[in-house]
Design an enzyme around this catalytic site. Structure first.
Site, mmCIF file in Angstrom:
data_model
loop_
_atom_site.group_PDB
_atom_site.id
_atom_site.type_symbol
_atom_site.label_atom_id
_atom_site.label_comp_id
_atom_site.label_asym_id
_atom_site.label_seq_id
_atom_site.Cartn_x
_atom_site.Cartn_y
_atom_site.Cartn_z
ATOM 1 N N CYS A 28 -80.903 -67.776 19.044
ATOM 2 C CA CYS A 28 -81.710 -67.184 20.119
ATOM 3 C C CYS A 28 -81.079 -65.907 20.665
ATOM 4 O O CYS A 28 -81.795 -64.952 20.993
ATOM 5 C CB CYS A 28 -81.923 -68.201 21.230
ATOM 6 N N CYS A 37 -78.295 -70.126 22.208
ATOM 7 C CA CYS A 37 -77.502 -70.409 21.012
ATOM 8 C C CYS A 37 -77.396 -69.129 20.167
ATOM 9 O O CYS A 37 -78.047 -68.121 20.468
ATOM 10 C CB CYS A 37 -78.166 -71.530 20.226
ATOM 11 N N HIS A 93 -87.148 -73.144 19.527
ATOM 12 C CA HIS A 93 -86.473 -73.137 20.822
ATOM 13 C C HIS A 93 -87.332 -72.358 21.816
ATOM 14 O O HIS A 93 -88.122 -71.485 21.439
ATOM 15 C CB HIS A 93 -85.107 -72.451 20.714
ATOM 16 N N GLU A 98 -86.613 -69.963 23.782
ATOM 17 C CA GLU A 98 -86.426 -68.514 23.706
ATOM 18 C C GLU A 98 -87.221 -67.901 22.559
ATOM 19 O O GLU A 98 -87.835 -66.835 22.719
ATOM 20 C CB GLU A 98 -84.939 -68.155 23.523
#
Length: 150
Positions: free
Chosen positions: A87, A84, A54, A56
């Protein structure tokens, strides 16, 4: 401060657009310390064939490498989509000071929508959460992306 938030979110949106252009879910992140960007990334889940990649996670790793530390206590993480649980937890472990996000994530949001991990008193580190910065622009890019997938 609002204009700084918009400035950095617009740079996160640029990263989201780059991800979109590469067929990735359009999420972009920038990490800022003392009004200086120390990391930027867009999702790379599809290109790296790794569900952990991701925006992040990639930006946190970059920022840690750049600063040479294991914590980012003065950093703000700007993300076009609410982080999420993975993260949000990674940001907590890195001791991020503030998370600023654009659009809420109704399916996975862990910074106030479904969960609020960064402000849960059961953890030893809490962060300031600012949501809704350029929400319309961030949300529109996501809607456009998923409309092309259907």
């Amino acid at each position: 401060m609002a204009s700084l938030h918009h400035h950095f979110m617009s740079l996160a949106l640029e990263q989201a657009q780059l991800a979109y252009d590469q067929g990735e879910t359009p999420v972009g992140t920038v990490i800022v310390i003392d009004n200086t960007i120390v990391a930027r990334a867009g999702n790379q889940v599809e290109s790296l064939r790794d569900p952990i990649m991701h925006a992040e996670m990639l930006a946190l790793t970059q920022a840690l490498r750049l600063t040479g530390g294991k914590y980012l206590t003065e950093a703000a993480l700007y993300c076009t989509l609410e982080p999420c649980p993975m993260c949000a937890a990674a940001a907590m472990l890195c001791r991020i000071k503030t998370i600023v996000y654009g659009a809420p994530d109704l399916r996975w949001g862990a910074c106030g929508t479904l969960y609020n991990l960064p402000q849960d008193n059961r953890f030893n580190h809490r962060m300031e959460i600012i949501g809704g910065i350029m929400e319309a622009e961030c949300g529109e890019l996501m809607k456009e992306f998923f409309a092309t997938k259907r």
